[in-house]
Scaffold this motif. Structure first.
Motif, short mmCIF file in Angstrom:
data_model
loop_
_atom_site.label_atom_id
_atom_site.label_comp_id
_atom_site.label_asym_id
_atom_site.label_seq_id
_atom_site.Cartn_x
_atom_site.Cartn_y
_atom_site.Cartn_z
N GLY A 336 0.59 -1.15 0.03
CA GLY A 336 0.04 0.11 0.06
C GLY A 336 0.76 1.16 0.06
O GLY A 336 0.50 2.24 -0.12
N THR A 337 2.10 0.97 0.01
CA THR A 337 3.01 2.35 0.37
C THR A 337 3.34 2.57 -1.21
O THR A 337 3.15 1.82 -2.31
CB THR A 337 4.25 2.12 1.28
N SER A 338 4.05 3.73 -1.47
CA SER A 338 4.57 4.25 -2.65
C SER A 338 5.73 3.43 -3.16
O SER A 338 6.29 2.83 -2.32
CB SER A 338 4.77 5.72 -2.72
N GLU A 339 6.03 3.66 -4.44
CA GLU A 339 7.36 2.93 -4.75
C GLU A 339 8.53 3.52 -3.98
O GLU A 339 9.69 2.79 -4.30
CB GLU A 339 7.38 2.79 -6.11
N SER A 340 8.71 4.50 -3.74
CA SER A 340 9.76 5.32 -3.11
C SER A 340 10.02 4.87 -1.68
O SER A 340 10.67 5.26 -1.01
CB SER A 340 9.71 6.85 -3.48
N GLY A 341 8.81 4.13 -1.03
CA GLY A 341 9.20 3.69 0.27
C GLY A 341 9.77 2.64 0.62
O GLY A 341 9.57 1.69 1.45
N TRP A 342 11.07 2.09 -0.20
CA TRP A 342 11.87 0.81 -0.01
C TRP A 342 12.65 1.25 1.23
O TRP A 342 13.24 2.15 1.32
CB TRP A 342 12.66 0.63 -1.31
N GLU A 343 12.78 0.05 2.05
CA GLU A 343 13.43 0.29 3.20
C GLU A 343 14.61 -1.06 3.19
O GLU A 343 14.26 -2.11 2.65
CB GLU A 343 12.68 -0.10 4.40
N SER A 344 15.84 -0.81 3.57
CA SER A 344 16.90 -1.62 3.37
C SER A 344 16.67 -2.81 4.46
O SER A 344 16.39 -2.33 5.57
CB SER A 344 18.37 -1.04 3.60
N PHE A 345 16.76 -3.97 4.04
CA PHE A 345 16.28 -5.17 5.24
C PHE A 345 17.59 -5.72 5.60
O PHE A 345 17.82 -5.64 6.71
CB PHE A 345 15.30 -6.09 4.47
N LEU A 346 18.29 -6.73 4.63
CA LEU A 346 19.60 -7.18 5.07
C LEU A 346 20.44 -7.55 3.92
O LEU A 346 19.93 -7.22 2.81
CB LEU A 346 19.41 -8.43 5.99
N PHE A 347 21.59 -8.17 3.94
CA PHE A 347 22.31 -8.78 3.01
C PHE A 347 22.37 -10.35 3.23
O PHE A 347 22.71 -10.82 4.30
CB PHE A 347 23.82 -8.20 3.09
N SER A 348 21.94 -10.97 2.19
CA SER A 348 21.56 -12.36 2.28
C SER A 348 22.58 -13.12 1.07
O SER A 348 22.78 -12.56 0.34
CB SER A 348 20.34 -12.83 2.04
N HIS A 349 22.79 -14.42 1.35
CA HIS A 349 23.63 -15.05 0.41
C HIS A 349 22.68 -15.63 -0.79
O HIS A 349 23.16 -16.22 -1.70
CB HIS A 349 24.19 -16.26 1.06
N ALA A 350 21.34 -15.45 -0.62
CA ALA A 350 20.27 -16.05 -1.43
C ALA A 350 19.51 -14.88 -1.95
O ALA A 350 19.27 -13.91 -1.20
CB ALA A 350 19.40 -17.15 -0.92
N PRO A 351 18.84 -14.88 -3.34
CA PRO A 351 18.12 -13.53 -3.55
C PRO A 351 16.77 -13.48 -3.34
O PRO A 351 15.90 -12.66 -3.32
CB PRO A 351 18.18 -13.95 -5.26
#
Length: 517
Positions: A336-351
């Motif tokens: 429901g948020t806009s496309e500019s509302g991305w938040e960094s989650f983590l760095f993972s070894h799998a996509p």
């Protein structure tokens, strides 16, 4: 072993009670085994629970066709009984060992010289090896047995004369049989002493061999082991080509005689005196130098290892193996948020793509929060200083056969026009449901449905033209927004690592190795 040799010469006629196949012997053996104390039975039951059975070992191997026949499980009474039987019969082996030691230590020089003549004759004529077992059978087993059955008559004369053997007529003495040594005899104790010393000698020889062979072959010192490997490889190639040219008869003849002659006490004293003279001359000539023969000859295995390390002056591969590791930066966007509302989650070894097993199972992605927390795989170290962003996301998406995602194509936007902004290499999830447009209502043959009138179709065409004009004025990201974006997006970072000799212990890694660089 004198008592044992005398026991060999004593005749013994096997009776019905002492025969191995008689029922009395089997009954006595079973009765002796059945008369076990309660402590032995209890301890045997405990050990049977600890030690695995043979059936478990054969099942683990997975080959029942070649399984050994059924044998009794571990038991203290059985082991004690077998040890007594083994120790009573092992005297022949120790007797043979003592005779061989006497032969090669020149205890009786005539015997050793006779052995050298026989050995030299066999080296010159190797086909006589087929005759040697039969000669040993006749001269050392059957002839003494026949002489025992036909002893010479007692010498009644006072003068010492050679005994006269009469080979005519019936046998005068019973046949000689080899019987086990009684448990209360001196021979039984001698066998136990020799068995004890034999086990110690084997353990010492095993440890000495391991201390010399293991450092040469286990690549603990890579230069030394690599030198030995290279030398063996060259020797194999040379011998494979020129082995038929070597005079093996002469080599075996000279080598065997030289080895036996070097064990002679006189030769050993001569060589030790020669070594002392050469050592004294070298010390007198130059007391400060260590170039004498004694310094060049190692005194223990460790000195020999250090001497061989000096010879192993080869250059190993100076360029360690290099590979490329990857890490995926995951970002999340609330519904429901806009496309500019991305938040960094983590760095993972799998996509963490939509069809990954962990995502289907409902598990959250696993990894670390910051780039600094990413460690190199165990046994590897970072070569490049920074992570590099992989802008060509099409390659790894197609390589992993990931579906239900959208990605950016470098240099081209959705309408085929050049991209003015910078491409970030993002790969985003497509929405789960897509709103159907009126174009999807057309039939297979291009006919319009009956419910749509010509007026409505004309109005729809006008609306489509207006939407196309609006899309041209939008930037590329807004144009992609018309297709919808899912909750997750990711991009790939790469970095080069190189192998190290001593990997660190206990390091938790989140990056994975990919193809060679």
């Amino acid at each position: 072993m004198d008592g044992f040799t005398e026991a060999l010469n004593e005749p013994k006629v096997p009776t019905k009670r002492n025969r191995p196949g008689s029922p009395d012997s089997s009954h006595s053996r079973s009765s002796s085994l059945s008369k076990n104390s309660l402590q032995d039975r209890l301890f045997t039951k405990v050990l049977q629970q600890v030690i695995p059975d043979d059936e478990d070992e054969t099942d683990s191997l997975g080959d029942k066709a070649f399984a050994s026949p059924k044998k009794p499980a571990f038991s203290l009474p059985v082991m004690a009984n077998n040890f007594r039987r083994f120790n009573a019969r092992i005297g022949v082996v120790f007797l043979f060992q003592s005779r061989v030691e006497q032969l090669f230590t020149w205890d009786t020089p005539t015997h050793t010289i006779s052995f050298l003549f026989v050995y030299s004759f066999i080296c010159l004529e190797p086909h006589l090896l087929l005759v040697l077992p039969l000669v040993v059978l006749l001269l050392f087993i059957m002839v003494p047995a026949f002489a025992t059955r036909h002893p010479p008559p007692p010498n009644t004369s006072t003068s010492s004369t050679t005994p006269y053997y009469s080979y005519d007529g019936p046998a005068l003495a019973p046949a000689r049989t080899i019987k086990p040594a009684p448990e209360t005899s001196k021979d039984f104790l001698r066998n136990m002493r020799d068995l004890q010393n034999c086990m110690a000698d084997f353990s010492d020889a095993h440890d000495a061999a391991i201390s010399v062979i293991a450092p040469l072959t286990n690549f603990s010192n890579e230069k030394l082991s690599s030198t030995l490997f290279l030398g063996c490889t060259i020797a194999i190639v040379v011998l494979f080509i020129s082995a038929h040219l070597l005079p093996l008869k002469i080599v075996m003849l000279v080598g065997g005689n030289a080895l036996v002659l070097s064990i002679h006490p006189t030769v050993g004293q001569f060589l030790s005196g020669l070594m002392q003279d050469m050592t004294g001359d070298s010390i007198d000539s130059d007391s400060d130098s260590d170039d004498g023969l004694a310094s060049s000859v190692p005194a223990d295995p460790s000195a020999a290892m250090s001497a061989m390390e000096k010879l192993a002056d080869i250059s190993l591969d100076t360029y360690p193996e290099e590979r490329e590791v990857e890490i995926f930066e995951l970002q999340h966007r609330a519904v429901g948020t806009s496309e500019s509302g991305w938040e960094s989650f983590l760095f993972s070894h799998a996509p963490y793509d939509p069809l990954s097993p962990s995502r289907i199972a409902g598990d959250r992605p696993r990894g670390c929060r910051f780039f600094e927390d990413v460690r190199a795989p165990r046994g590897w170290a970072w070569k490049s200083k920074k992570w590099e962003l992989d802008l060509d996301c099409r390659e790894w998406v197609v390589e992993r056969m990931i579906t239900s995602v959208g990605f950016e194509v470098p240099g081209v936007n959705a309408e085929g026009n050049a991209i003015v902004g910078e491409v970030g290499g993002w790969v985003w999830d497509l929405p789960q449901t897509r709103q159907e447009s009126d174009d999807d209502l057309t039939l297979a043959y291009g006919d319009l449905p009956e419910t749509l009138s010509p007026k409505k179709s004309k109005s729809k065409e006008k609306e489509k033209e207006k939407e196309k004009e609006k899309a041209k004025s939008r930037d590329w990201e807004e144009g992609n927004a018309s297709y919808g974006v899912g909750e997750w997006r990711r991009r790939r970072w790469v970095r080069v690592v190189q192998r190290i000799s001593l990997p660190p212990e206990g390091v938790v890694t989140y990056s994975t190795l990919s193809s060679n660089t």
